[in-house]
Motif scaffolding. Structure first.
Motif, PDB file in Angstrom:
ATOM      1  N   ASP A  47       0.920  -1.216  -0.093  1.00  0.00           N
ATOM      2  CA  ASP A  47       0.412  -0.143  -0.486  1.00  0.00           C
ATOM      3  C   ASP A  47       0.910   1.199   0.298  1.00  0.00           C
ATOM      4  N   GLN A  48       2.227   1.245   0.408  1.00  0.00           N
ATOM      5  CA  GLN A  48       3.011   2.125   0.793  1.00  0.00           C
ATOM      6  C   GLN A  48       3.564   2.554  -1.371  1.00  0.00           C
ATOM      7  N   MET A  49       3.277   1.618  -2.536  1.00  0.00           N
ATOM      8  CA  MET A  49       3.366   1.469  -3.187  1.00  0.00           C
ATOM      9  C   MET A  49       2.641   2.983  -4.019  1.00  0.00           C
ATOM     10  N   THR A  50       2.184   4.124  -4.024  1.00  0.00           N
ATOM     11  CA  THR A  50       1.535   5.580  -4.351  1.00  0.00           C
ATOM     12  C   THR A  50       1.223   5.228  -5.981  1.00  0.00           C
ATOM     13  N   ASN A  51       2.620   5.380  -6.662  1.00  0.00           N
ATOM     14  CA  ASN A  51       2.604   5.192  -7.956  1.00  0.00           C
ATOM     15  C   ASN A  51       1.577   3.952  -8.919  1.00  0.00           C
ATOM     16  N   LEU A  52       1.453   2.703  -8.203  1.00  0.00           N
ATOM     17  CA  LEU A  52       0.321   2.016  -9.152  1.00  0.00           C
ATOM     18  C   LEU A  52      -0.679   1.936  -7.806  1.00  0.00           C
ATOM     19  N   SER A  53      -1.342   1.409  -9.086  1.00  0.00           N
ATOM     20  CA  SER A  53      -3.183   1.488  -8.863  1.00  0.00           C
ATOM     21  C   SER A  53      -3.610   0.636  -8.074  1.00  0.00           C
ATOM     22  N   VAL A  54      -4.848   1.293  -6.972  1.00  0.00           N
ATOM     23  CA  VAL A  54      -5.063   0.395  -5.857  1.00  0.00           C
ATOM     24  C   VAL A  54      -5.438  -1.366  -6.304  1.00  0.00           C
ATOM     25  N   GLN A  55      -6.030  -1.117  -7.604  1.00  0.00           N
ATOM     26  CA  GLN A  55      -6.780  -2.488  -7.815  1.00  0.00           C
ATOM     27  C   GLN A  55      -5.349  -3.211  -8.034  1.00  0.00           C
ATOM     28  N   PHE A  56      -4.258  -2.620  -8.253  1.00  0.00           N
ATOM     29  CA  PHE A  56      -2.957  -3.982  -8.519  1.00  0.00           C
ATOM     30  C   PHE A  56      -2.287  -4.051  -7.091  1.00  0.00           C
ATOM     31  N   ARG A  57      -2.157  -3.237  -6.699  1.00  0.00           N
ATOM     32  CA  ARG A  57      -1.925  -3.263  -4.761  1.00  0.00           C
ATOM     33  C   ARG A  57      -2.302  -4.575  -4.568  1.00  0.00           C
ATOM     34  N   SER A  58      -4.262  -4.346  -4.434  1.00  0.00           N
ATOM     35  CA  SER A  58      -4.555  -6.186  -4.122  1.00  0.00           C
ATOM     36  C   SER A  58      -3.862  -6.999  -4.328  1.00  0.00           C
ATOM     37  N   VAL A  59      -3.736  -7.147  -6.101  1.00  0.00           N
ATOM     38  CA  VAL A  59      -3.080  -8.125  -6.275  1.00  0.00           C
ATOM     39  C   VAL A  59      -2.046  -8.803  -6.397  1.00  0.00           C
ATOM     40  N   LEU A  60      -0.989  -7.845  -6.180  1.00  0.00           N
ATOM     41  CA  LEU A  60      -0.102  -7.977  -5.287  1.00  0.00           C
ATOM     42  C   LEU A  60       0.290  -8.510  -4.116  1.00  0.00           C
ATOM     43  N   ASN A  61      -0.928  -8.150  -3.377  1.00  0.00           N
ATOM     44  CA  ASN A  61      -0.622  -8.355  -2.032  1.00  0.00           C
ATOM     45  C   ASN A  61      -1.751  -9.950  -1.717  1.00  0.00           C
ATOM     46  N   GLN A  62      -2.414  -9.807  -2.620  1.00  0.00           N
ATOM     47  CA  GLN A  62      -2.595 -11.201  -2.987  1.00  0.00           C
ATOM     48  C   GLN A  62      -1.669 -12.591  -2.807  1.00  0.00           C
ATOM     49  N   LYS A  63      -1.359 -12.244  -4.212  1.00  0.00           N
ATOM     50  CA  LYS A  63       0.436 -13.132  -4.804  1.00  0.00           C
ATOM     51  C   LYS A  63       1.254 -12.926  -4.078  1.00  0.00           C
ATOM     52  N   PHE A  64       1.919 -12.044  -3.788  1.00  0.00           N
ATOM     53  CA  PHE A  64       2.959 -11.707  -2.983  1.00  0.00           C
ATOM     54  C   PHE A  64       3.363 -11.209  -1.633  1.00  0.00           C
ATOM     55  N   CYS A  65       4.302 -11.708  -1.041  1.00  0.00           N
ATOM     56  CA  CYS A  65       4.623 -11.001   0.777  1.00  0.00           C
ATOM     57  C   CYS A  65       5.899 -10.021   0.445  1.00  0.00           C
ATOM     58  N   ILE A  66       5.596  -9.403   1.309  1.00  0.00           N
ATOM     59  CA  ILE A  66       7.400  -8.770   1.492  1.00  0.00           C
ATOM     60  C   ILE A  66       7.989  -8.835   3.447  1.00  0.00           C
ATOM     61  N   LYS A  67       9.331 -10.109   2.840  1.00  0.00           N
ATOM     62  CA  LYS A  67       9.575 -10.473   4.197  1.00  0.00           C
ATOM     63  C   LYS A  67       9.981  -9.185   5.176  1.00  0.00           C
ATOM     64  N   SER A  68      10.336  -9.319   6.527  1.00  0.00           N
ATOM     65  CA  SER A  68      10.931  -8.819   6.970  1.00  0.00           C
ATOM     66  C   SER A  68      11.413  -9.054   9.434  1.00  0.00           C
ATOM     67  N   LEU A  69      11.811  -8.271   8.916  1.00  0.00           N
ATOM     68  CA  LEU A  69      13.021  -8.935  10.039  1.00  0.00           C
ATOM     69  C   LEU A  69      12.287  -8.189  11.519  1.00  0.00           C
ATOM     70  N   PHE A  70      12.506  -8.582  13.028  1.00  0.00           N
ATOM     71  CA  PHE A  70      12.439  -8.068  14.395  1.00  0.00           C
ATOM     72  C   PHE A  70      13.268  -7.366  15.078  1.00  0.00           C
ATOM     73  N   ILE A  71      13.604  -6.768  15.157  1.00  0.00           N
ATOM     74  CA  ILE A  71      14.878  -7.002  16.266  1.00  0.00           C
ATOM     75  C   ILE A  71      14.489  -7.315  17.675  1.00  0.00           C
ATOM     76  N   CYS A  72      15.468  -7.821  17.891  1.00  0.00           N
ATOM     77  CA  CYS A  72      15.110  -8.906  19.078  1.00  0.00           C
ATOM     78  C   CYS A  72      16.279  -8.670  20.572  1.00  0.00           C
ATOM     79  N   LYS A  73      16.781  -7.441  20.003  1.00  0.00           N
ATOM     80  CA  LYS A  73      17.963  -7.323  20.549  1.00  0.00           C
ATOM     81  C   LYS A  73      18.752  -6.460  20.298  1.00  0.00           C
TER      82      LYS A  73
END
Length: 345
Positions: A47-73
């Motif tokens: 949803d932060q990819m603001t130059n993409l349409s809302v519909q395309f962002r929704s499709v991306l969100n359904q098919k892909f993920c953006i991994k993340s790391l959590f700083i534990c210490k």
């Protein structure tokens, strides 16, 4: 893949992303926009990819993920600004990175596996056990997360944290390609060092890619008997095989090899050890990096900088180019593997 079954988009190279976007019926230039959002602006949500349409962002969100790391210490040295991170992955496993400050810039030591299966006797990473390989995105996120947290630009990367990089070859190569991609952060691989315990076939594979990085080989002994006692990998790829691969690597790439030598008092620190090492490296364009071994409670191995400097002097008298690795973050036990092991006990 992500834990939810979606495709790990952060691990995708530009051509892979182009093909994926085309399969969704979008123009290929959208792939460049997505890649920039991920690897330049480093967003964590479609949803932060603001130059993409809302519909395309929704499709991306359904098919892909953006991994993340959590700083534990997070531990920061009071003496030299070294920062040690313990990260928690999305599946609950833990890895470490170490951010080191030098006069020429900031270097991050990254992990490539959760644990290690190589069994080196002096290494804390292997004691905690091997769980799995890291994806290209999970290696890359160590760079992105450390930059975001510290506010420092990382100009160099060392693959010398938890794990054996060449045992996770395909993901590591994808990481290197993402790291150096001109459309991304565009880091020169001449500022990258990859450390291996000596998986010979993969050294040849890496040489064939001619990426321009520095190969650091964990040698730690000058004969097979001594090396096999502390490094089980030597039983499969002995010193003769390893040195031939190293010479061929230099011949193919023209890149000087760095040999790491973890000094262990009473095991590999004598003048005779230095003579055997000098003979082994005769006529070899290389550098020896002497490392005072880190103390771990499960092993009775130790050394200090005084011992390391003495061994360096032995080598220099024999004509071998050698230095003692600068100790960083000593007050926070910055060597990789120790924090994860203590946290998971």
């Amino acid at each position: 893949m992500c834990d939810n079954g979606k495709i790990d988009i952060l691990s995708m190279l530009p051509d892979e992303l182009e093909n994926a976007v085309a399969e969704l019926g979008e123009k290929k230039f959208r792939a460049k926009q997505i890649f920039e959002w991920l690897h330049v602006k480093k967003v964590s949500d479609f949803d932060q990819m603001t130059n993409l349409s809302v519909q395309f962002r929704s499709v991306l969100n359904q098919k892909f993920c953006i991994k993340s790391l959590f700083i534990c210490k997070r531990l920061e040295s009071n003496s030299d600004n070294t920062v040690k991170y313990l990260y928690e992955l999305e599946d609950g496993n833990h890895i470490e990175s170490v951010l080191m400050e030098y006069s020429y810039g900031n270097t991050l030591c990254v992990s490539t596996q959760v644990g290690c299966k190589m069994g080196c006797r002096f290494c804390a990473s292997t004691i905690a056990g091997f769980k799995r390989n890291l994806s290209a995105s999970e290696i890359l996120l160590q760079v992105y997360t450390a930059e975001r947290d510290s506010g420092r630009k990382i100009s160099g990367v060392v693959l010398m944290g938890i794990g054996e990089p060449l045992d996770n070859y395909d993901n590591v190569v994808d990481f290197l390609r993402l790291l150096s991609c001109p459309e991304g952060i565009n880091m020169s691989l001449r500022h990258v060092s990859l450390s291996t315990c000596g998986i010979v076939p993969r050294i040849y594979d890496l040489a064939g890619l001619n990426l321009g990085l520095t190969l650091s080989v964990s040698l730690h002994a000058s004969d097979n008997k001594e090396r096999s006692e502390i490094m089980p990998v030597n039983d499969r790829y002995d010193i003769d095989m390893l040195m031939k691969a190293c010479r061929d690597y230099f011949k193919t790439t023209g890149r000087r090899i760095s040999f790491e030598y973890a000094l262990i008092d009473g095991h590999n620190d004598s003048m005779d050890d230095a003579r055997r090492l000098a003979k082994l490296l005769d006529n070899f364009v290389c550098h020896v990096n002497i490392i005072p071994v880190n103390k771990i409670k499960e092993r009775n191995y130790s050394s200090d900088r005084k011992s390391a400097q003495r061994f360096r002097k032995y080598l220099e008298e024999l004509g071998v180019n050698a230095t003692v690795r600068r100790t960083l973050g000593a007050d926070i036990d910055a060597a990789c593997g120790q924090l994860r092991r203590e946290y998971e006990i």
